[in-house]
Scaffold this motif. Structure first.
Motif, PDB file in Angstrom:
ATOM      1  N   PHE A   1       0.824  -1.202   0.000  1.00  0.00           N
ATOM      2  CA  PHE A   1       0.000   0.000   0.000  1.00  0.00           C
ATOM      3  C   PHE A   1       0.863   1.258   0.000  1.00  0.00           C
ATOM      4  N   GLY A   2       1.972   1.224   0.720  1.00  0.00           N
ATOM      5  CA  GLY A   2       2.884   2.361   0.742  1.00  0.00           C
ATOM      6  C   GLY A   2       3.494   2.627  -0.627  1.00  0.00           C
TER       7      GLY A   2
ATOM      8  N   TYR B   1       2.212   1.730  -3.548  1.00  0.00           N
ATOM      9  CA  TYR B   1       1.126   2.194  -4.413  1.00  0.00           C
ATOM     10  C   TYR B   1       0.835   3.683  -4.179  1.00  0.00           C
ATOM     11  N   THR B   2       0.766   4.087  -2.920  1.00  0.00           N
ATOM     12  CA  THR B   2       0.491   5.479  -2.577  1.00  0.00           C
ATOM     13  C   THR B   2       1.604   6.393  -3.080  1.00  0.00           C
ATOM     14  N   TYR B   3       2.853   5.983  -2.915  1.00  0.00           N
ATOM     15  CA  TYR B   3       3.984   6.788  -3.387  1.00  0.00           C
ATOM     16  C   TYR B   3       3.921   6.978  -4.905  1.00  0.00           C
ATOM     17  N   GLN B   4       3.603   5.909  -5.628  1.00  0.00           N
ATOM     18  CA  GLN B   4       3.531   6.005  -7.083  1.00  0.00           C
ATOM     19  C   GLN B   4       2.404   6.928  -7.522  1.00  0.00           C
ATOM     20  N   GLN B   5       1.286   6.893  -6.819  1.00  0.00           N
ATOM     21  CA  GLN B   5       0.171   7.762  -7.178  1.00  0.00           C
ATOM     22  C   GLN B   5       0.505   9.229  -6.915  1.00  0.00           C
ATOM     23  N   GLN B   6       1.254   9.506  -5.846  1.00  0.00           N
ATOM     24  CA  GLN B   6       1.606  10.879  -5.511  1.00  0.00           C
ATOM     25  C   GLN B   6       2.662  11.443  -6.453  1.00  0.00           C
TER      26      GLN B   6
ATOM     27  N   ARG C   1       3.128  10.698  -9.583  1.00  0.00           N
ATOM     28  CA  ARG C   1       2.699  10.568 -10.955  1.00  0.00           C
ATOM     29  C   ARG C   1       2.606  11.940 -11.630  1.00  0.00           C
TER      30      ARG C   1
END
Length: 48
Positions: A20-21, A23-28, A30
């Motif tokens: 989850f960490g 995934y969240t980093y990649q979304q931020q 982007r």
């Protein structure tokens, strides 16, 4: 629950938190743009 089962549950939870960490980093991080229209006119901003 025996000790091996407890270790398995802890490992699964740890993998979920790390996933989850990431995934969240990649979304931020982007690349993207923000387009706003308001009283001041048109504004286009990139998030990088």
């Amino acid at each position: 629950m025996n000790r091996n089962g407890l270790y398995a549950v802890i490992a699964i939870l740890l993998v979920a938190v790390v996933g989850f960490g990431i995934y969240t980093y990649q979304q931020q991080s982007r690349p993207g743009i923000e387009v706003r229209v308001d009283d001041g006119g048109l504004s286009i901003n990139g998030n990088n």
